[in-house]
Structure formats: C-alpha cells, structure tokens
Design an enzyme around this catalytic site. Sequence first.
Site, PDB file in Angstrom:
ATOM      1  N   SER A   1      -6.901  -4.987  -3.198  1.00  0.00           N
ATOM      2  CA  SER A   1      -6.426  -3.662  -2.781  1.00  0.00           C
ATOM      3  C   SER A   1      -7.516  -3.010  -1.949  1.00  0.00           C
ATOM      4  O   SER A   1      -8.698  -3.356  -2.072  1.00  0.00           O
ATOM      5  CB  SER A   1      -6.169  -2.811  -4.032  1.00  0.00           C
ATOM      6  OG  SER A   1      -6.189  -1.438  -3.703  1.00  0.00           O
TER       7      SER A   1
ATOM      8  N   TYR B   1      -9.150  -0.091 -12.036  1.00  0.00           N
ATOM      9  CA  TYR B   1      -8.552  -0.708 -10.845  1.00  0.00           C
ATOM     10  C   TYR B   1      -9.636  -1.054  -9.823  1.00  0.00           C
ATOM     11  O   TYR B   1      -9.641  -2.136  -9.249  1.00  0.00           O
ATOM     12  CB  TYR B   1      -7.526   0.246 -10.242  1.00  0.00           C
ATOM     13  CG  TYR B   1      -6.583  -0.399  -9.252  1.00  0.00           C
ATOM     14  CD1 TYR B   1      -5.668  -1.367  -9.662  1.00  0.00           C
ATOM     15  CD2 TYR B   1      -6.590  -0.039  -7.906  1.00  0.00           C
ATOM     16  CE1 TYR B   1      -4.795  -1.962  -8.759  1.00  0.00           C
ATOM     17  CE2 TYR B   1      -5.715  -0.625  -7.005  1.00  0.00           C
ATOM     18  CZ  TYR B   1      -4.817  -1.583  -7.433  1.00  0.00           C
ATOM     19  OH  TYR B   1      -3.948  -2.174  -6.529  1.00  0.00           O
TER      20      TYR B   1
HETATM   21  N1  NAD Z   1       1.976  -1.448  -5.070  1.00  0.00           N
HETATM   22  C1  NAD Z   1       0.891  -1.050  -4.421  1.00  0.00           C
HETATM   23  O1  NAD Z   1       0.813   0.075  -3.888  1.00  0.00           O
HETATM   24  C2  NAD Z   1      -0.277  -1.990  -4.300  1.00  0.00           C
HETATM   25  C3  NAD Z   1      -1.291  -1.708  -3.362  1.00  0.00           C
HETATM   26  C4  NAD Z   1      -2.375  -2.568  -3.260  1.00  0.00           C
HETATM   27  C5  NAD Z   1      -2.443  -3.685  -4.073  1.00  0.00           C
HETATM   28  N2  NAD Z   1      -1.457  -3.938  -4.974  1.00  0.00           N
HETATM   29  C6  NAD Z   1      -1.572  -5.129  -5.827  1.00  0.00           C
HETATM   30  O2  NAD Z   1      -0.482  -5.985  -5.565  1.00  0.00           O
HETATM   31  C7  NAD Z   1      -0.099  -6.649  -6.764  1.00  0.00           C
HETATM   32  C8  NAD Z   1       1.414  -6.421  -6.991  1.00  0.00           C
HETATM   33  O3  NAD Z   1       1.680  -5.036  -7.117  1.00  0.00           O
HETATM   34  P1  NAD Z   1       3.139  -4.505  -7.478  1.00  0.00           P
HETATM   35  O4  NAD Z   1       3.208  -3.106  -7.020  1.00  0.00           O
HETATM   36  O5  NAD Z   1       4.159  -5.491  -7.020  1.00  0.00           O
HETATM   37  O6  NAD Z   1       3.048  -4.507  -9.082  1.00  0.00           O
HETATM   38  P2  NAD Z   1       4.257  -4.633 -10.126  1.00  0.00           P
HETATM   39  O7  NAD Z   1       3.749  -4.044 -11.388  1.00  0.00           O
HETATM   40  O8  NAD Z   1       5.537  -4.157  -9.542  1.00  0.00           O
HETATM   41  O9  NAD Z   1       4.389  -6.215 -10.301  1.00  0.00           O
HETATM   42  C9  NAD Z   1       3.416  -6.967 -10.980  1.00  0.00           C
HETATM   43  C10 NAD Z   1       4.087  -8.093 -11.733  1.00  0.00           C
HETATM   44  O10 NAD Z   1       3.064  -8.783 -12.476  1.00  0.00           O
HETATM   45  C11 NAD Z   1       3.652  -9.213 -13.690  1.00  0.00           C
HETATM   46  N3  NAD Z   1       2.607  -9.493 -14.674  1.00  0.00           N
HETATM   47  C12 NAD Z   1       1.899  -8.603 -15.410  1.00  0.00           C
HETATM   48  N4  NAD Z   1       1.053  -9.257 -16.231  1.00  0.00           N
HETATM   49  C13 NAD Z   1       1.237 -10.596 -16.000  1.00  0.00           C
HETATM   50  C14 NAD Z   1       0.652 -11.768 -16.546  1.00  0.00           C
HETATM   51  N5  NAD Z   1      -0.268 -11.700 -17.517  1.00  0.00           N
HETATM   52  N6  NAD Z   1       1.062 -12.970 -16.084  1.00  0.00           N
HETATM   53  C15 NAD Z   1       2.015 -13.054 -15.115  1.00  0.00           C
HETATM   54  N7  NAD Z   1       2.607 -11.970 -14.573  1.00  0.00           N
HETATM   55  C16 NAD Z   1       2.219 -10.748 -15.001  1.00  0.00           C
HETATM   56  C17 NAD Z   1       4.569  -8.060 -14.107  1.00  0.00           C
HETATM   57  O11 NAD Z   1       5.554  -8.491 -15.036  1.00  0.00           O
HETATM   58  C18 NAD Z   1       5.151  -7.616 -12.771  1.00  0.00           C
HETATM   59  O12 NAD Z   1       6.400  -8.236 -12.511  1.00  0.00           O
HETATM   60  C19 NAD Z   1      -0.976  -6.090  -7.887  1.00  0.00           C
HETATM   61  O13 NAD Z   1      -2.039  -6.984  -8.141  1.00  0.00           O
HETATM   62  C20 NAD Z   1      -1.489  -4.792  -7.312  1.00  0.00           C
HETATM   63  O14 NAD Z   1      -2.742  -4.441  -7.814  1.00  0.00           O
HETATM   64  C21 NAD Z   1      -0.373  -3.128  -5.091  1.00  0.00           C
END
Ligand code: NAD
Length: 254
Positions: free
Chosen positions: A143, A166
Amino acid sequence: MILQNNTVLVVGANGRIGSVISKRLLEEGANVIAADITLQNLKNNEFGVYKDQFLKIEMDITNKESIEKAFEFALSKFGKIDSAINTSYPKGSEYGKHFFDVSYDSFTENLSLHVGGFFLFMQICAKYSLSSNQKFSLLNFSSIYGNIAPRFEIYENTDMTTPVEYAAMKSAIQHLSQYVSAFTKNSKFRVNCISPGGISDNQDAKFLAKYKKFSREKGMLDVEDLLGTVLYLISESSEYVCGQNIIVDDGFVV
Ligand SMILES: NC(=O)c1ccc[n+]([C@@H]2O[C@H](COP(=O)([O-])OP(=O)(O)OC[C@H]3O[C@@H](n4cnc5c(N)ncnc54)[C@H](O)[C@@H]3O)[C@@H](O)[C@H]2O)c1
C-alpha cells in the site's frame, strides 16, 4: 488474451480487489485458482462460463498445511502454477484502533497474522518454483502507506484512520519482497509489490474531497485502475522486473 496457458493463484479472491482481479484474469485466458479463507462471495454463476479455467480453494495464508494442500489441489488440476497474487488482508479482532489504544498484544497479533502470512506464502511459492524449476511471478499487495507516513489531516472529523499496524505490515511486505528477490537470485522465481492508493468504497464525501486534493486527477481509484499494473507484473512483459514496488495512486504520494 495475454495469459493464455497461464495458471494464476489469487489469494484473497473473495475480497474487493481479489474478486475483480480473478474475473479479469479469466477474461485474459488464464486458469484461475481463487483462494481465500472464506469463499462466500464467489458465486459459481458469475464464473460459470469459465468453469474449466476456474478452481475455488479455501486456504489460510497463516497456516502452512493449508497453503501446501491448496498447491497440491491446484497442481492436480492444472499441472503447474505460473504466478500468484496475494491480495489477502489478515487482521486480528482488535485491528484499527486509535494509536494510543493499540495494545502490545493486538499490535503483535496483527503483525503476526499479516506479515507472518505474507512471509509464509512467499516462502512456499519460492520453494515450489525452485524445487520444480518452474518460472513463477509473485505479486504482493502492499500500500502507499507502506511508503509514506499517513496524511492524518484527511481523516479529521471522520471515523477513519490509517492504523499503525497497517503501516508496519505494508512496509514490511515491501522489504521482505526485496529480501526474497535477493535470496532467490539465479532462479526462475521473482516477486514484486504493487502499492495502491485508496480504493473507492462509498467513503464520506468530505474525506474523498480532501483525499483528492493530494492527487492528480481522479483521487481514490477503482479496482479496475490497478489491473494494467497487475497484468504487467505477473506476465512475461515484466520478465526482468524483480524486487520492485510499483505505486498506483494517481500521484497521491508525490
Ligand atoms: N482497498 C484499499 O483501499 C487498499 C489500498 C491499498 C492496499 N490494499 C491492500 O490490498 C489487499 C486487498 O484489499 P481489499 O480491499 O480487497 O481487502 P478485503 O478485505 O476486501 O479482501 C481481503 C480478503 O482476504 C481474505 N483473507 C483474510 N485473511 C486471510 C487469510 N488468513 N488467508 C487467506 N485469505 C484471507 C478475506 O477473507 C478477504 O476476502 C489488502 O492486502 C490491502 O491491504 C487495499
């Protein structure tokens, strides 16, 4: 279709980002192994037309046996795995509290789950690639807050923040990806990071406006805005790109 004959393991495939990526990979001709700790959002009817290219697997990245079983199952169906994208978001029950309310136990639990999980998954991907001499590109989701300190002013008068856990998790993932790149030199394995800015998800309008002031044109992005970089980093187009972090944030950090 740039990913024909490629098999891609998407972790966190049930999530906001992982589900959109999975769909696009299928459209690009890839076989997709959609892995998540829970698969409830991945409805068969949405992916039905791609049923021969698509495999759903419950997998927990904090559990070695669970990852190894997923690899076995995926290999028995597709024969090889060419790349993996880790979009998972493991976190503990007390995740995201105000800085002064974060306990030592909660901080370490979150790091253990998230950094520990990303580490374990990287280790198993690298082992698979090296032991089978299989070309493999791993893409880790970090991120912008793994790169810069939060701009706390954009969260004023909202109930949102960037949790301290985070920042620690996401910066660690970038450095670990470089460590593993250095460690696996002279192999067919490579690993890179993508660092997205914020993704639109019906956030408060005032917050969105403040966020946008730091950006070039769009502000918060849609998941679709990440897809070009994701496809680039897992495909042959980036064959000699290793240990890098690409920020996709409409200029928010600069
Ligand atoms: N959404 C944002 O604004 C954003 C911005 C920058 C980075 N990110 C990063 O992108 C990634 C995805 O974000 P998102 O918004 O889709 O999150 P989200 O919470 O919608 O999806 C994450 C998924 O990970 C799964 N998960 C959780 N623990 C797990 C485990 N132990 N094993 C396997 N799966 C597991 C959850 O069930 C969920 O489906 C994350 O790592 C987040 O930090 C997101």
